[in-house]
Design a protein around this motif. Structure first.
Motif, PDB file in Angstrom:
ATOM      1  N   GLY A 304      47.184  22.094  56.924  1.00  0.00           N
ATOM      2  CA  GLY A 304      48.269  21.272  56.413  1.00  0.00           C
ATOM      3  C   GLY A 304      47.804  19.850  56.196  1.00  0.00           C
ATOM      4  N   THR A 308      51.181  13.703  55.738  1.00  0.00           N
ATOM      5  CA  THR A 308      52.607  14.016  55.535  1.00  0.00           C
ATOM      6  C   THR A 308      53.104  15.122  56.458  1.00  0.00           C
ATOM      7  N   GLU A 310      52.999  18.245  55.788  1.00  0.00           N
ATOM      8  CA  GLU A 310      53.549  19.325  54.986  1.00  0.00           C
ATOM      9  C   GLU A 310      52.534  20.460  54.861  1.00  0.00           C
ATOM     10  N   THR A 311      53.046  21.675  54.740  1.00  0.00           N
ATOM     11  CA  THR A 311      52.213  22.852  54.543  1.00  0.00           C
ATOM     12  C   THR A 311      53.055  23.929  53.881  1.00  0.00           C
ATOM     13  N   SER A 312      52.448  25.068  53.623  1.00  0.00           N
ATOM     14  CA  SER A 312      53.144  26.207  53.024  1.00  0.00           C
ATOM     15  C   SER A 312      52.625  27.478  53.673  1.00  0.00           C
TER      16      SER A 312
END
Length: 385
Positions: A304, A308, A310-312
């Motif tokens: 990630g 920020t 953020e990841t998926s």
């Protein structure tokens, strides 16, 4: 001042006529209002009676409809069970039954034994076997039953199998399980004339502390030769009978010995077996959280963005695949136990699985295994669409 006599004098004709007209008009007005009130009362009574009748009629019609539908469904279910077509799920509608029956006829007859006659349904790519009863998982018979399931899975074309029990009893006996797989393959080849397990190369894996899957056993069996690389001090599991007796059985079963070129041409289908216990699936995710932002693998994939946060899902799975800790998505899950629960199986792999439950692994046969695969082949795989 007018006298009393003058006040009592009779009115003129015009006054009397006007007085009579006024009294008649008032009487007619009062009678009209009375009739209107009576008409409104009769109308209200009629509306009340009609509404009660309509409500009663609707209540009767609704109950008749519900009773008829329940009786019809019970009759249809009983008819489907008696005729052996309960798997078509008639309660989901006749159109659904027709589609499922057509799909079952396309993949092969559901009345024939699995892999003995007719065309095979397409097998799932991954299979998970969960033994949620600790007593059954720790028994010695459990390994022999699981070995038979592995042989059936290899014959069906399933290339990835996950074996799970919460305490890790199966995981701790990987070497013994490998021996029993070889014995089950040899026994199936010698006892059945219609069932010959294919040549398979098995790889048993276990999870390390960081969640990475490590191969702990490799062996080949099935086909024209059943062999397992023996370690020092370990006896071959098929050496309980003499070499002469084995050669005699092989010569009786095979008319002519295979040539060297045929042995070289024989290929072994690889089957990966993951031996899992509680917490194995979460270890990889915890390791991804600890190493957030660190590149992994030759491509430098990160779990990630460290800035920020953020990841998926795709990014996490790519990071776990680069670290060798990614468990495949399970398509078919068979749960064995008195109660239907997953006993802490890693949920990351179960988001699109088809689950089946049986009470005991000891009563699981090859025909029931074929029924599970055939039922899975008839399932509509829309994946949430």
């Amino acid at each position: 001042v007018r006298s009393t006599w003058q006040k009592r004098q009779p009115r003129s004709r015009e006054g009397l006529a006007a007085s009579r007209v006024g009294h008649g008009t008032r009487r007619r007005f009062r009678s009209t209002r009375a009739m209107e009130r009576a008409a409104r009362a009769r109308l209200a009574s009629a509306v009340s009676s009609a509404s009660w009748f309509v409500a009663r009629a609707l209540w009767v019609v609704l109950h008749v409809f519900l009773w008829t539908r329940s009786a019809g469904r019970a009759a249809v279910d009983r008819a489907f069970r008696v005729s052996g077509l309960a798997f078509l799920e008639p309660r989901r509608g006749l159109a659904f039954c027709a589609r499922k029956l057509r799909r079952a006829l396309e993949v092969g007859s559901f009345k024939t034994p699995w892999a003995d006659h007719g065309e095979r349904p397409p097998p799932p790519r991954t299979l998970a076997v969960i033994v949620n009863d600790p007593d059954e998982a720790s028994s010695s018979r459990c390994l022999a039953d699981i070995a038979r399931v592995l042989v059936w899975a290899a014959d069906a074309g399933i290339r990835h199998v996950s074996l799970y029990d919460q305490d890790g009893c199966i995981r701790a006996r990987a070497s013994r399980l490998a021996e029993l797989v070889v014995r089950a393959t040899v026994r199936a080849e010698s006892e059945s004339a219609h069932f010959a397990p294919p040549a398979s190369a098995y790889a048993f894996r276990r999870a390390n502390g960081d969640g990475a899957m490590k191969t702990v056993e490799r062996f080949e069996c099935g086909g024209k030769a059943t062999r397992r690389p023996s370690r020092r001090g370990e006896r071959n599991p098929t050496s309980n009978e003499s070499e002469t007796a084995r050669n005699r059985k092989e010569s009786a079963r095979v008319p002519s010995p295979p040539s060297a070129s045929a042995d070289k041409a024989e290929t072994h289908a690889s089957t990966t077996v993951d031996l899992l216990r509680a917490g194995d699936g979460a270890a990889a995710l915890l390791d991804a959280a600890r190493r957030w932002g660190e590149p992994a693998g030759p491509l430098g994939i990160v779990a990630g963005d460290p800035e920020t946060g953020e990841t998926s899902v795709a990014q996490l799975e790519a990071w776990m695949a680069a670290n060798g800790s990614l468990l495949p998505v399970v398509e078919v899950t068979v749960v064995f136990g008195k109660h239907f629960h997953l006993a802490g199986y890693p949920p990351w792999q179960l988001h699109k699985t088809e689950m089946y439950r049986l009470r005991s692994l000891s009563t699981f046969s090859r025909s029931k295994f074929g029924d599970v695969l055939r039922e899975y082949a008839g399932v509509s795989k829309r994946h949430g669409k």
